[in-house]
Scaffold this active site. Structure first.
Site, PDB file in Angstrom:
ATOM      1  N   LYS A 177       0.853  -1.208   0.000  1.00 52.20           N
ATOM      2  CA  LYS A 177       0.000   0.000   0.000  1.00 52.20           C
ATOM      3  C   LYS A 177       0.885   1.254   0.000  1.00 52.20           C
ATOM      4  O   LYS A 177       2.094   1.171   0.238  1.00 52.20           O
ATOM      5  CB  LYS A 177      -0.926  -0.025   1.210  1.00 52.20           C
ATOM      6  N   ARG A 208     -10.329   0.140  14.755  1.00 53.77           N
ATOM      7  CA  ARG A 208     -10.118   0.882  13.517  1.00 53.77           C
ATOM      8  C   ARG A 208     -11.025   0.229  12.492  1.00 53.77           C
ATOM      9  O   ARG A 208     -12.229   0.163  12.705  1.00 53.77           O
ATOM     10  CB  ARG A 208      -8.615   0.844  13.147  1.00 53.77           C
ATOM     11  N   MET A 222      10.763  24.481   1.995  1.00 50.65           N
ATOM     12  CA  MET A 222       9.905  23.679   1.120  1.00 50.65           C
ATOM     13  C   MET A 222      10.720  22.833   0.133  1.00 50.65           C
ATOM     14  O   MET A 222      10.409  21.672  -0.111  1.00 50.65           O
ATOM     15  CB  MET A 222       8.948  24.587   0.346  1.00 50.65           C
ATOM     16  N   TYR A 236      15.307  30.271   7.208  1.00 47.07           N
ATOM     17  CA  TYR A 236      14.230  31.072   7.803  1.00 47.07           C
ATOM     18  C   TYR A 236      14.349  31.157   9.328  1.00 47.07           C
ATOM     19  O   TYR A 236      14.614  30.150   9.990  1.00 47.07           O
ATOM     20  CB  TYR A 236      12.874  30.459   7.458  1.00 47.07           C
TER      21      TYR A 236
HETATM   22  C1  LIG Z   1      -4.108  -4.005   7.795  1.00 43.29           C
HETATM   23  C2  LIG Z   1      -2.637  -3.917   7.727  1.00 43.29           C
HETATM   24  N1  LIG Z   1      -1.912  -5.049   7.648  1.00 43.29           N
HETATM   25  C3  LIG Z   1      -0.569  -5.022   7.603  1.00 43.29           C
HETATM   26  C4  LIG Z   1       0.115  -3.832   7.622  1.00 43.29           C
HETATM   27  C5  LIG Z   1       1.603  -3.854   7.615  1.00 43.29           C
HETATM   28  O1  LIG Z   1       2.095  -3.287   8.777  1.00 43.29           O
HETATM   29  P1  LIG Z   1       3.668  -3.121   9.014  1.00 43.29           P
HETATM   30  O2  LIG Z   1       4.126  -2.126   8.016  1.00 43.29           O
HETATM   31  O3  LIG Z   1       3.761  -2.617  10.405  1.00 43.29           O
HETATM   32  O4  LIG Z   1       4.261  -4.449   8.803  1.00 43.29           O
HETATM   33  C6  LIG Z   1      -0.608  -2.648   7.709  1.00 43.29           C
HETATM   34  C7  LIG Z   1       0.094  -1.365   7.761  1.00 43.29           C
HETATM   35  O5  LIG Z   1      -0.220  -0.483   8.520  1.00 43.29           O
HETATM   36  C8  LIG Z   1      -2.026  -2.686   7.752  1.00 43.29           C
HETATM   37  O6  LIG Z   1      -2.747  -1.565   7.817  1.00 43.29           O
END
Ligand SMILES: Cc1ncc(COP(=O)(O)O)c(C=O)c1O
Length: 387
Positions: free
Chosen positions: A36, A135, A322, A269
């Site tokens: 992701k 969550r 920036m 800055y």
């Molecule tokens: C649902 C879920 N599974 C697995 C992971 C992987 O986590 P990590 O990067 O701590 O291994 C994440 C990341 O936040 C996640 O949201």
């Protein structure tokens, strides 16, 4: 090479090796590499391919669009799971792309049903239970309540319930009581789901930290993210090398200016850094727009984020801007515009790491790599091929 005066060099061999180390830590489980957020900033498709080459038989993508993009790029072999979407998401596309879809609520089951009927193919569904993170995921009660509808759709051939999973709140503190408690709740829900007649293919709970430290959480599949990219999920327990990991990303830049200034010169800055002596300043053309955290700005008393210049490490002098940061290279500096400096990398030879930047900015290494800006080119190398 791009004209941009900086880059993130991503070593695909490191990603392959990290996945293979993670598999060795969880010998009874398959590995889902979590890709992701553009593979934690490393680049979705090249990183995913490297993870698969390293032994990942699953890929995990939070967003539906990321999961579909992997298939569109021609990644056909591994299973792909997606889990984070709101009503109206393109679930039909995901199902047609042969992506496993997570269901965390009754409305989601309804939308998956409609999408599967529209696609004319059985949707593979994984149920997500919230065992204590509060969550995503259905509460155990809500999950048990939606189970009859899910199993009825399975009997009709509209969906196939293939997995049950959850996510830990404190996996990075392996002895914390919530780890055991969440595993216990997971076990109870699992027993209920299986007793109701679900024939699950995979049960999974472990992120990177649990993969490396909590074998009891491995089940059939582990779901590491950060460790795939070679960063330690538990820096207080050990760095990457302790777990057989190698950081995959090195961020480097060319100095855009080098100049002599007098003692007492205010730098950047607000002049929160003032040179203590006549010295040489170097300008690094990366700033907070590129993901360099402004919280890693430096003062005389607190050096900012570390940068490797030649064989030494100097802290950012003054505010992170920036597009740029300034380094105090010292009175005898021999550097010139165009010389390459390294913000973070493998840490070999004592160079700075993403973890060092995280400490300097009061955050975690996850944020350092995932926030690397879009305009910083990702350059792929393969240290095993000498590419
Ligand atoms: C649902 C879920 N599974 C697995 C992971 C992987 O986590 P990590 O990067 O701590 O291994 C994440 C990341 O936040 C996640 O949201």
């Amino acid at each position: 090479m791009s004209q941009f005066p900086a880059r993130a060099v991503v070593d695909l061999a490191a990603i392959r090796g990290n996945v293979s180390s993670l598999a060795a830590h969880a010998p009874s489980a398959q590995v889902m590499a979590v890709v992701k957020a553009d593979a934690y900033g490393h680049g979705l498709v090249p990183s995913a391919r490297a993870a698969v080459a390293g032994g990942a038989s699953w890929l995990g993508a939070a967003q539906v669009s990321e999961a579909v993009e992997l298939r569109r790029a021609g990644i056909v072999e591994p299973r792909i799971l997606t889990w984070l979407y709101a009503p109206g998401a393109p679930l039909r596309e995901a199902i047609e792309a042969d992506v496993d879809v997570t269901v965390s609520a009754a409305w989601a089951l309804d939308e998956v049903e409609a999408a599967a009927r529209a696609a004319g193919r059985t949707a593979r569904v994984q149920l997500k239970v919230d065992t204590g993170l509060s969550r995503n995921g259905a509460t155990p009660a809500d999950l048990v309540a939606l189970l009859p509808a899910a199993l009825a759709l399975q009997a009709e051939g509209v969906i196939d319930v293939v997995g049950l999973w959850s996510h830990l709140a404190l996996a990075d503190e392996p002895t914390h009581p919530t780890v055991r408690l969440q595993a216990q709740v997971f076990g109870e829900v699992l027993a209920t789901v299986e007793a109701a007649g679900a024939r699950l293919e995979v049960r999974h709970l472990a992120n990177s930290a649990a993969t490396l430290t909590t074998p009891a959480a491995h089940y059939d599949l582990v779901r590491p993210g950060i460790a795939v990219y070679g960063l330690s999920p538990v820096p207080q327990l050990g760095g990457p090398e302790e777990f057989g990991l190698v950081p995959a990303m090195t961020v480097e830049a060319e100095l855009a200016n080098v100049k002599h200034v007098h003692a007492g010169s205010g730098v950047s800055y607000a002049h929160q850094y003032v040179t203590a002596r006549d010295t040489v300043l170097g300008l690094v053309p990366l700033g907070y727009a590129d993901g360099v955290p402004r919280h890693a700005s430096g003062t005389q008393d607190h050096p900012g984020g570390p940068v490797r210049v030649g064989g030494r490490t100097v802290g950012v002098a003054g505010r992170v801007c920036m597009d740029q940061v300034v380094l105090d290279l010292g009175p005898d500096a021999a550097e010139q515009a165009g010389d390459t400096v390294e913000l973070f990398g493998t840490g070999a030879d004592g160079g700075p790491t993403a973890e060092d930047w995280a400490r300097a900015a009061g955050t975690i290494s996850y944020e350092i790599v995932t926030r690397l800006g879009a305009r910083v080119p990702r350059v792929y190398v393969d240290s095993e091929e000498g590419a």
